[in-house]
Each structure stands twice: as structure tokens, then as C-alpha cells.
Design a protein around this motif. Structure first.
Motif, PDB file in Angstrom:
ATOM      1  N   GLY A  84       0.846  -1.208   0.000  1.00 26.90           N
ATOM      2  CA  GLY A  84       0.000   0.000   0.000  1.00 26.90           C
ATOM      3  C   GLY A  84       0.870   1.243   0.000  1.00 26.90           C
ATOM      4  O   GLY A  84       1.658   1.429   0.912  1.00 26.90           O
ATOM      5  N   GLU A  85       0.736   2.072  -1.039  1.00 30.26           N
ATOM      6  CA  GLU A  85       1.655   3.199  -1.258  1.00 30.26           C
ATOM      7  C   GLU A  85       0.995   4.554  -1.031  1.00 30.26           C
ATOM      8  O   GLU A  85      -0.201   4.629  -0.757  1.00 30.26           O
ATOM      9  N   PHE A  86       1.769   5.628  -1.235  1.00 29.17           N
ATOM     10  CA  PHE A  86       1.293   6.981  -0.908  1.00 29.17           C
ATOM     11  C   PHE A  86       0.030   7.417  -1.652  1.00 29.17           C
ATOM     12  O   PHE A  86      -0.774   8.150  -1.099  1.00 29.17           O
ATOM     13  N   PRO A  87      -0.228   6.955  -2.909  1.00 33.40           N
ATOM     14  CA  PRO A  87      -1.479   7.418  -3.545  1.00 33.40           C
ATOM     15  C   PRO A  87      -2.713   6.690  -3.023  1.00 33.40           C
ATOM     16  O   PRO A  87      -3.795   6.845  -3.550  1.00 33.40           O
ATOM     17  N   LYS A  88      -2.531   5.843  -2.003  1.00 30.71           N
ATOM     18  CA  LYS A  88      -3.628   5.059  -1.415  1.00 30.71           C
ATOM     19  C   LYS A  88      -4.072   3.916  -2.339  1.00 30.71           C
ATOM     20  O   LYS A  88      -5.238   3.514  -2.349  1.00 30.71           O
ATOM     21  N   TYR A  89      -3.135   3.444  -3.148  1.00 32.64           N
ATOM     22  CA  TYR A  89      -3.315   2.234  -3.949  1.00 32.64           C
ATOM     23  C   TYR A  89      -2.100   1.344  -3.716  1.00 32.64           C
ATOM     24  O   TYR A  89      -1.103   1.796  -3.154  1.00 32.64           O
ATOM     25  N   TYR A  90      -2.180   0.113  -4.206  1.00 29.88           N
ATOM     26  CA  TYR A  90      -1.044  -0.801  -4.014  1.00 29.88           C
ATOM     27  C   TYR A  90      -0.020  -0.666  -5.130  1.00 29.88           C
ATOM     28  O   TYR A  90      -0.388  -0.564  -6.301  1.00 29.88           O
ATOM     29  N   GLY A  91       1.236  -0.683  -4.746  1.00 29.27           N
ATOM     30  CA  GLY A  91       2.310  -0.856  -5.716  1.00 29.27           C
ATOM     31  C   GLY A  91       2.409  -2.351  -5.986  1.00 29.27           C
ATOM     32  O   GLY A  91       2.250  -3.162  -5.066  1.00 29.27           O
ATOM     33  N   PRO A  92       2.639  -2.775  -7.244  1.00 28.79           N
ATOM     34  CA  PRO A  92       2.524  -4.190  -7.599  1.00 28.79           C
ATOM     35  C   PRO A  92       3.684  -5.068  -7.105  1.00 28.79           C
ATOM     36  O   PRO A  92       4.748  -4.568  -6.754  1.00 28.79           O
ATOM     37  N   ARG A  93       3.437  -6.364  -7.094  1.00 27.65           N
ATOM     38  CA  ARG A  93       4.474  -7.348  -6.778  1.00 27.65           C
ATOM     39  C   ARG A  93       5.341  -7.554  -8.016  1.00 27.65           C
ATOM     40  O   ARG A  93       4.819  -7.668  -9.127  1.00 27.65           O
ATOM     41  N   SER A  94       6.654  -7.573  -7.810  1.00 24.95           N
ATOM     42  CA  SER A  94       7.559  -7.906  -8.918  1.00 24.95           C
ATOM     43  C   SER A  94       8.915  -8.262  -8.328  1.00 24.95           C
ATOM     44  O   SER A  94       9.118  -8.139  -7.111  1.00 24.95           O
ATOM     45  N   ASP A  95       9.838  -8.702  -9.176  1.00 22.99           N
ATOM     46  CA  ASP A  95      11.166  -9.067  -8.686  1.00 22.99           C
ATOM     47  C   ASP A  95      11.988  -7.809  -8.432  1.00 22.99           C
ATOM     48  O   ASP A  95      12.149  -6.986  -9.337  1.00 22.99           O
ATOM     49  N   LYS A  96      12.498  -7.682  -7.204  1.00 18.37           N
ATOM     50  CA  LYS A  96      13.243  -6.465  -6.863  1.00 18.37           C
ATOM     51  C   LYS A  96      14.536  -6.794  -6.126  1.00 18.37           C
ATOM     52  O   LYS A  96      14.810  -7.942  -5.779  1.00 18.37           O
ATOM     53  N   GLU A  97      15.305  -5.745  -5.884  1.00 23.27           N
ATOM     54  CA  GLU A  97      16.618  -5.880  -5.261  1.00 23.27           C
ATOM     55  C   GLU A  97      16.508  -6.459  -3.845  1.00 23.27           C
ATOM     56  O   GLU A  97      15.497  -6.280  -3.163  1.00 23.27           O
ATOM     57  N   VAL A  98      17.592  -7.111  -3.422  1.00 32.91           N
ATOM     58  CA  VAL A  98      17.604  -7.807  -2.125  1.00 32.91           C
ATOM     59  C   VAL A  98      18.758  -7.284  -1.268  1.00 32.91           C
ATOM     60  O   VAL A  98      19.891  -7.154  -1.733  1.00 32.91           O
ATOM     61  N   VAL A  99      18.435  -6.982   0.004  1.00 30.91           N
ATOM     62  CA  VAL A  99      19.451  -6.510   0.950  1.00 30.91           C
ATOM     63  C   VAL A  99      19.766  -7.643   1.931  1.00 30.91           C
ATOM     64  O   VAL A  99      18.858  -8.161   2.597  1.00 30.91           O
ATOM     65  N   GLN A 100      21.044  -8.008   2.015  1.00 30.29           N
ATOM     66  CA  GLN A 100      21.485  -9.006   2.991  1.00 30.29           C
ATOM     67  C   GLN A 100      22.003  -8.260   4.216  1.00 30.29           C
ATOM     68  O   GLN A 100      22.906  -7.434   4.106  1.00 30.29           O
ATOM     69  N   ILE A 101      21.425  -8.531   5.391  1.00 30.72           N
ATOM     70  CA  ILE A 101      21.844  -7.824   6.606  1.00 30.72           C
ATOM     71  C   ILE A 101      23.096  -8.487   7.174  1.00 30.72           C
ATOM     72  O   ILE A 101      23.169  -9.720   7.293  1.00 30.72           O
ATOM     73  N   THR A 102      24.085  -7.653   7.540  1.00 29.48           N
ATOM     74  CA  THR A 102      25.351  -8.202   8.057  1.00 29.48           C
ATOM     75  C   THR A 102      25.546  -7.912   9.552  1.00 29.48           C
ATOM     76  O   THR A 102      26.331  -8.584  10.218  1.00 29.48           O
ATOM     77  N   ALA A 103      24.867  -6.915  10.082  1.00 29.83           N
ATOM     78  CA  ALA A 103      24.954  -6.617  11.522  1.00 29.83           C
ATOM     79  C   ALA A 103      23.789  -5.727  11.912  1.00 29.83           C
ATOM     80  O   ALA A 103      23.186  -5.056  11.070  1.00 29.83           O
ATOM     81  N   VAL A 104      23.471  -5.749  13.208  1.00 32.35           N
ATOM     82  CA  VAL A 104      22.436  -4.866  13.754  1.00 32.35           C
ATOM     83  C   VAL A 104      23.043  -4.177  14.966  1.00 32.35           C
ATOM     84  O   VAL A 104      23.677  -4.836  15.798  1.00 32.35           O
ATOM     85  N   THR A 105      22.908  -2.869  15.059  1.00 33.40           N
ATOM     86  CA  THR A 105      23.312  -2.195  16.300  1.00 33.40           C
ATOM     87  C   THR A 105      22.104  -1.401  16.795  1.00 33.40           C
ATOM     88  O   THR A 105      21.280  -0.961  16.004  1.00 33.40           O
ATOM     89  N   HIS A 106      22.005  -1.272  18.105  1.00 34.92           N
ATOM     90  CA  HIS A 106      20.882  -0.478  18.637  1.00 34.92           C
ATOM     91  C   HIS A 106      21.175   0.068  20.021  1.00 34.92           C
ATOM     92  O   HIS A 106      22.039  -0.443  20.740  1.00 34.92           O
ATOM     93  N   ARG A 107      20.426   1.096  20.379  1.00 37.72           N
ATOM     94  CA  ARG A 107      20.547   1.673  21.712  1.00 37.72           C
ATOM     95  C   ARG A 107      20.001   0.689  22.734  1.00 37.72           C
ATOM     96  O   ARG A 107      19.258  -0.237  22.398  1.00 37.72           O
TER      97      ARG A 107
END
Ligand code: FMN
Length: 448
Positions: free
Chosen positions: A258-281
Motif C-alpha cells: 500500500g503506497e502513498f497514492p492510497k493504492y497498491y504498488g505491484p508485486r515484482s522481482d526487486k533488489e535484495v538486501v542481505q543484513i550483516t549486523a544490527v546495532t541499537h541503543r
């Protein structure tokens, strides 16, 4: 008050603009529904999200007044201040890990995002849990300048995210890396002060670091610290940082969402982010933006207004103000006020506005005495100062927003309405009725 995410929340609480929800809420829909009910009214702090120990915040700035306050100005001061900061960025200040609260906890192994953080599902047909408010930071390996933007991020696995990278700066840097067969390092920063959040949305020439715009807006350098596993600097007082890399030559299904114009952005093949670390307070607070809410719309709208104002001023120097209205998704509708000195300038303002951004679809130009932030006033100007035969501009077959479902994959029409009064009109004809003394009347003096 807007120095860090936490000081801003403390401020909102002190002035009664933070709703603290003690009742347990569900991650799927319920959290987003409650936040949406408060949209444009109050920020919300959910203390108990299912069984998570991490609280969730949403709506830290959901009115123009909120952003003005964070920027230490009034609503009319936002655009000049933002424009000045975009024109004169200020370098950030590096701090050591020991001075950076975001390093209080560092996780390098067995990362499981859904176990760590309450990442919500927002809308009915969303494909799953989404991080919607992460500042996505990457670095240009040649200039070493960083780029900051926000990208929706689908939780696709324990330590894997699917990203939508529209063809702008992040995408450009990623394609460069991919062509060389290497991943692009990134950091996703969740929970920063509202000024840095707004700065991330600046539309700048390629090569400008939005964190430096944040420094300029704050009036002092933003403190940043180097990541653990990637060569990226992140705000030292952020709540949470996810470090990772966008993988080359990998695409996986992402969406619908669900995107900003109040409609859905479609499903498709997109870029992938591999997480390598997490830091937090310590005791991190998760932050989410409910898509299409005022917070989302204004975050995009305000920086767009700054850029739009500059574009129109080149053609019509007497432009007074511009407004990307929420009903037009703060993207598609531009309302412009000018002090017309020469006949025809209303139309020139329309051309300049349409040329500023492909997203702009409808432009309404009014005289300076019409309050362009009051849409009833704008409608009044259209109703009483506009004649389609004379004042309408229509252009067919132009590039628009691909997320506007009424276009043909982005190709559609543009329209401009010149509602300025003809300069040679007889003075009484367009004189607005007025009751002398009205503004000085205070009803308390009359009604006991
Ligand atoms: N832009 C995208 O390309 N993909 C997104 O999924 C996306 N999601 C956004 C979500 C929010 C809440 C906001 C405020 C903006 C989003 N944007 C998205 C817009 C970009 O962050 C914005 O256009 C940014 O200025 C682009 O920066 P760049 O030109 O430096 O890459």
C-alpha cells in the motif's frame, strides 16, 4: 527539542501531543489502524506490541506545524529554511563508538529481524511485514559522498529485505556496483530526529549528502559514527541501525504494498538486501510510518515544495508560496500563489510547475491574497475566477507517476488552471466582500 528521536518524543509528551497506548496491540493491522486514527493529531507510542519488549512509535511529525516546530520556525518559514540548507550543506561530525548510543548493542550473528523488532504489517493486501521508516544510506565509492533516502523494505527472510529502488540516486549507485559485479554496502537507520528525517527527502543534485543538509537545518553538525561491517557513517543517536549490502544480480519477489497514492504498488522481482549486523541503543524504540498517512505525505511534500518554489521563481519572480496538497497525495497537485504583474504570468507559472517534476499532474495558480493552504479558499478561486475556455491548459501524453492508476504506465495528461484575476478587470468585480472590524472581534467579549 528536535536533537534526537528521544528528545523529540519527550517534547511531544510534555506538550500533550504523544498518545501512550498501554493496551496490547497486534502487529498485523491493529497497530497501523490505531496510528492512523491519530494521524494528523498526535504521535503514538505503543508500549506493548504483542509479546515484544521493544515499543513502537509512529506519527512523530504529522502536521505542517510539527515540522515547523522541529525546524524552529513557522509553517511559512519551512520552505525558505529548507532551501537555504539544501544550498549550503554542513559537514557532519564523526564521533567514536564509545560516544555513540547506537553502539550500545551490537549483533553480528544469528540475526533474526522479526525476533528482534516488532515490524508491522500495515495494509490489507501488503505482502508482509515492512520497514517503512528506515533512512537508507549508501556511499559513492569515487567521491566518498553518502546518499540518504527512504525505501520501503519487505522482510523477506530472517536477515534479508526486499527493497523498492526507484531510478534515483541509490539505484544509480547500486547499478554501478552491480555492473562491476560487487554488492553495494548500505545502512538502514531507524529512529532519528524529525529534522534528519525530513532532510533525507531533499531532492538534490547527485553527490549531495542529505545528512549534511540535516546538519545545516539543525544549525550544528550531526554526530555520526562508522558502521561495524560496512563503510558507512550513521547518526550516532539513532535508535536502530541495520547494516548490510544490496546483492548484485539477485532479484526476488517484493510487494504488493500500500503506497502513498492510497493504492497498491505491484508485486515484482526487486533488489535484495542481505543484513550483516544490527546495532541499537539500550531499550531501543522501533519507528514506523503508516504509508499514505500525513507523515508520509508531508515528508515527501515539503522538500518538493522547496524545489517547486525555486523552479517557478526562475520564470515568475513574484511567486509567493506553493502548496503540494494532501488530497493530491502531496505529489500530484500543486497550488501556486503569485503576485501577477504582467498578463499571462499565471500560465507561465503553470508551465514552470509542470516542468519541475514528472509527478505534478494538476496545477492551480491563484493571486496572492488566496490562502493556498486552505483548500476551501482554493476551490472558491476555481469557482469564481476561472473560465475553462480561457484559463485551462491541457497537455496530453506526458510522463507522470507510474503509481497513478489512471495513467497508462505513467503516461497521461497534465492540466493547469489559471485562477488569477485579469489585470485590467474593473476593481469592484473581484473585490472580496469584507466586514470592517471582523478580525478584531473576539467572541469571548460577546458570549459569556
Ligand atoms: N523511494 C523509492 O524509490 N522507493 C521507496 O520504497 C520509497 N519509499 C518511501 C517511503 C517513505 C515513507 C518516504 C517518505 C519516501 C519514500 N521514497 C521511496 C522516496 C525517496 O525516499 C525520496 O524520493 C528520496 O528523496 C530519494 O532520494 P535520492 O534521490 O537521493 O535517491
Amino acid at each position: 527539542k528536535a536533537k534526537t528521536f528521544r528528545t523529540w518524543l519527550e517534547y511531544l509528551e510534555s506538550v500533550g501531543r504523544l498518545a501512550v497506548i498501554g493496551k496490547k496491540v497486534g502487529l498485523e493491522f491493529e497497530l497501523a489502524a490505531v496510528a492512523k486514527k491519530l494521524d494528523g493529531k498526535k504521535a503514538v507510542y505503543f508500549t506493548q506490541v504483542e509479546e515484544y519488549t521493544v515499543p513502537v512509535v509512529s506519527g512523530i511529525c504529522s502536521t505542517r506545524e510539527d515540522f515547523a516546530e522541529a525546524l524552529d520556525t513557522d509553517p511559512y518559514g519551512i520552505i525558505p529554511k529548507f532551501t537555504k540548507a539544501v544550498d549550503s550543506p554542513v559537514p557532519c561530525r564523526h564521533v567514536e563508538r564509545e560516544q555513540a548510543p547506537v553502539k550500545e548493542n551490537i549483533i553480528r550473528e544469528n540475526i533474526d529481524l522479526m525476533k528482534l523488532f516488532p515490524i508491522p504489517v500495515h495494509h490489507e493486501k501488503d505482502s508482509g511485514n515492512y520497514i517503512t521508516a528506515g533512512l537508507f544510506i549508501v556511499r559513492d565509492p569515487v567521491t566518498r559522498k553518502q546518499n540518504v533516502s527512504i525505501h520501503r523494505l519487505q522482510v523477506s527472510g530472517k536477515d534479508k529485505l526486499g527493497a523498492l529502488l526507484l531510478p534515483r540516486h541509490t539505484f544509480h549507485l547500486y547499478k554501478q556496483a552491480e555492473e562491476e559485479g560487487r554488492p553495494l554496502e548500505c545502512a538502514i537507520v531507524i529512529g532519528v530526529d524529525p529534522v534528519t528525517l525530513l532532510a533525507s527527502q531533499a531532492s538534490t543534485p547527485f553527490g549531495v549528502d542529505e545528512l549534511e543538509i540535516a546538519s545545516a537545518l539543525r544549525g550544528e553538525p550531526l554526530e555520526v559514527v562508522r558502521c561495524e561491517t560496512v563503510d558507512i557513517d550513521v547518526p550516532a543517536y539513532a535508535e536502530i541501525v541495520l547494516e548490510g549490502k544490496i546483492l548484485p544480480h539477485v532479484r526476488e519477489p517484493e510487494g504488493p504494498f500500500g503506497e502513498f497514492p492510497k493504492y497498491y504498488g505491484p508485486r515484482s522481482d526487486k533488489e535484495v538486501v542481505q543484513i550483516t549486523a544490527v546495532t541499537h541503543r539500550n531499550h531501543p524504540i522501533f519507528y514506523t510510518i503508516v504509508p499514505a498517512g500525513y507523515e508520509h505525505l508531508l515528508l515527501g511534500g515539503i522538500p518538493r515544495e522547496a524545489s517547486l518554489f525555486q523552479s517557478i521563481r526562475q520564470t515568475v519572480p513574484t511567486v509567493k508560496a506553493v502548496h503540494m496538497s494532501p488530497g493530491g497525495t502531496c505529489r500530484y497537485h500543486a497550488i501556486v500563489s503569485i503576485k501577477k504583474r504582467n498578463e499571462g504570468e499565471g500560465k507561465n507559472a503553470i508551465f514552470a510547475a509542470l516542468a519541475n517534476s514528472f509527478d505534478i499532474k494538476h496545477v492551480v495558480v491563484v493571486d496572492e491574497e488566496v490562502d493556498i493552504f486552505n483548500m476551501e479558499e482554493v476551490e472558491w478561486a476555481i469557482a469564481t475566477r476561472f473560465q475553462a475556455e480561457r484559463d485551462l491548459v491541457v497537455i496530453h501524453g506526458a510522463q507522470g507517476s507510474k503509481l497513478d492508476p489512471s495513467t497508462d504506465n505513467g503516461v497521461g495528461s497534465k492540466m493547469g488552471l489559471d485562477c488569477t484575476v485579469p489585470l485590467n478587470s474593473e476593481p469592484m468585480r473581484y473585490l472580496r466582500i469584507r466586514i470592517p472590524g471582523y478580525d478584531e472581534i473576539h467572541l469571548e467579549d460577546y458570549i459569556s
